[in-house]
Design an enzyme around this catalytic site. Sequence first.
Site, mmCIF file in Angstrom:
data_model
loop_
_atom_site.group_PDB
_atom_site.id
_atom_site.type_symbol
_atom_site.label_atom_id
_atom_site.label_comp_id
_atom_site.label_asym_id
_atom_site.label_seq_id
_atom_site.Cartn_x
_atom_site.Cartn_y
_atom_site.Cartn_z
ATOM 1 N N GLU A 1 -10.459 -5.671 4.201
ATOM 2 C CA GLU A 1 -10.995 -4.754 3.204
ATOM 3 C C GLU A 1 -12.505 -4.874 3.031
ATOM 4 O O GLU A 1 -13.214 -3.876 2.888
ATOM 5 C CB GLU A 1 -10.332 -4.999 1.843
ATOM 6 C CG GLU A 1 -8.881 -4.576 1.756
ATOM 7 C CD GLU A 1 -7.976 -5.502 2.516
ATOM 8 O OE1 GLU A 1 -8.368 -6.659 2.730
ATOM 9 O OE2 GLU A 1 -6.880 -5.065 2.889
ATOM 10 N N HIS B 1 1.319 -4.510 -5.869
ATOM 11 C CA HIS B 1 1.356 -3.088 -5.516
ATOM 12 C C HIS B 1 1.339 -2.239 -6.770
ATOM 13 O O HIS B 1 1.837 -1.129 -6.788
ATOM 14 C CB HIS B 1 2.624 -2.762 -4.699
ATOM 15 C CG HIS B 1 2.634 -3.372 -3.332
ATOM 16 N ND1 HIS B 1 2.863 -4.697 -3.127
ATOM 17 C CD2 HIS B 1 2.422 -2.833 -2.112
ATOM 18 C CE1 HIS B 1 2.799 -4.952 -1.831
ATOM 19 N NE2 HIS B 1 2.537 -3.843 -1.191
#
Lengths: 391, 367
Positions: free
Chosen positions: B118, B188
């Site tokens: 990322e 999540h």
Amino acid sequence: MKKMLTAAVSRVLSGVTQKLASRVLVASCKYSNNATFEIKKCDLYRLEEGPPVTTVLTREDGLKYYKMMQTIRRMELKADQLYKQKFIRGFCHLCDGQEACCVGLEAGINPTDHVITSYRAHGLSYTRGLTVRSILAELTGRRAGCAKGKGGSMHMYAKNFYGGNGIVGAQGPLGAGVALACKYKGNNEVCLTLYGDGAANQGQISEAYNMAALWNLPCIFICENNRYGMGTSVERAAASTDYYKRGNFIPGLRVDGMDILCVREATKFAADYCRSGKGPILMELLTYRYHGHSMSDPGISYRTREEIQSVRSKSDPIMLLKDKMVNNQLASVEELKEIDVEVRKEIDDAAQFAMTDPEPPLEELGHHIYSSNPPFDIRGANQWIKFQSIS
Amino acid sequence: MAAVAAFAGWLLRLRAAGADGPWRRLCGAGLSRGFLQSASAYGAAAQRRQVAHFTFQPDPEPVEYGKKSHQSSFEILQPVNDTVIFGEDVAFGGVFRCTVGLRDKYGKDRVFNTPLCEQGIVGFGIGIAVTGATAIAEIQFADYIFPAFDQIVNEAAKYRYRSGDLFNCGSLTIRSPWGCVGHGALYHSQSPEAFFAHCPGIKVVVPRSPFQAKGLLLSCIEDKNPCIFFEPKILYRAAVEQVPVEPYNIPLSQAEVIQEGSDVTLVAWGTQVHVIREVAAMAREKLGVSCEVIDLRTILPWDVDTVCKLIQMTKLCNQNMYIGQGRPAVFPHELRPHASLFKPYDINLGFSELFSRYILVCIAGAA
């Protein structure tokens, strides 16, 4: 008449005992105590010599490894079943196909050594000492789970086993830290830091390599290369797929991760290397997972069924061990079948338990956020729902 | 005069009831605690699970646009001009199918996968943007944006300022699925917009519906500042409505008043807007309270004027009830200059002392 009957019975009985006797006789000399096997040579990087190419497997060890691998396989398949029945929810990453890695690693280290891994952790949780019951109960989110039902699939912990980490690559620096503690305490322990082929491309893994090498930490970095990072094959994700060389200044070896004996010898070698104070070492385990990345991934959109089938038929770790043992008179097919039956029963019991154990009480939702603070309130789904946080 | 008296009377009753007042009143109104939960479809085992329940309400069809098609949130993305789209797994369409078909249409040098990194993805995107090309970076889940936090806050946000406007990465847009779905657990489900809400130099946007998403995303892409576009993942499937096929823009930093009201102002964004709408309907039905619902849309820089103007009128305002990091702390101190508009009723509901100067009422605690 009676005489004839007794005669017939005694004849039958003697016949039976004869048979039994002969079977026992055969049984006692049927198995050898141990056998020597040749194993694949490992590819080496920055190492003069690698693990030995022959190893001795005792009957006892063989049966133990077989049972452990079979337990892990059955446990993962049971988890698959429970997930489809919606007893397990959330995320579930299964490691069937990778049993030789878990069991082989455990065979190469001591229980006092440390292990940390990613989210595909059920197998390692078992080999590190958790019972199948506590693992399945944790998956179904029940009180008897190893993390009290609050951790789930990705957060299972045991003594000297630091999980179970959800964020990819985050366990790299953690493992290096554990290794530092081992070195600092001077207790001759090592830390196995596992990560996957996808995580190998994370920056923090490189940072961990650097720190471990700089400070000579007893850290064994282990890349479980199952060829796919979620749905991306290694060729499409990495500039260099020789993960054992990615440590750059850290020596590495590439191991056949489907052969438990290979893994065991390589782990022993790596552990000795670290314990002798030479610093970190990198191991790449070439392995394969039969399931998809997680339960929501069918696992066939990025690879063919034929590929999965071919690995299953040629390199299945349990099958390889079984063949080795049977062909070298370390065990018989029936004996191994009995172990299968035992394992199946154990798993079924555990699953039954996991489905019926009560969930943790709602009052515990807010516990263990901080340590030894006076109890304070946590807000729930709205301002008027409060949970006490006690630890 | 009578209205004022009634209003004052209501407030006094509220005050008398104390902090538990509204909740107790609701209980008194014959509503059990379970009324917020959905009728579980999962059977006995799941009945105890408290699932956040709301129904997506599409906006009325906009008449001023041309051809429309029935679209859900993941069909709106189309690259413009010399845009590149990249991220983990975007090539085959993405884990939420947001980028399906784009690689075939625009080629693999414009729509490509990145490895699992990322920090690298965002840093890389900043680099592309600095040269002038348009970069749309996807972070697979907002929970994974933290390795990139340094790049966003220290590089992207400050580029224009530190180079004296010589360079900028304004053509960078970071998109990320955001928010809870019920089964996402720790990694999540996060809503990290509050972490970025304190960083001048970037813009943070959260849409509530496909129509809003398309307009806001296109505005983000065209905006000359780096933008973070959080897409509520639970709405990818749940939200379907008519969306114009041609591109259109919805201005950033403009809040939208979804529902007019006179008693309380409720501010929300993303998924919460739909929950708050139901809350407003419930309040009207059960308590006779007329609620104003505002969708903030852009979290940073947020539309202070609209919100304050409306608070001034209703004199009561909530904050977004979203669990987790969703509650922006920018809110109270920016309202301070307007504090003179509010009478210092001290209904303190246990939040920070900054809030104690304002009237904060939450009707029917939204999930």
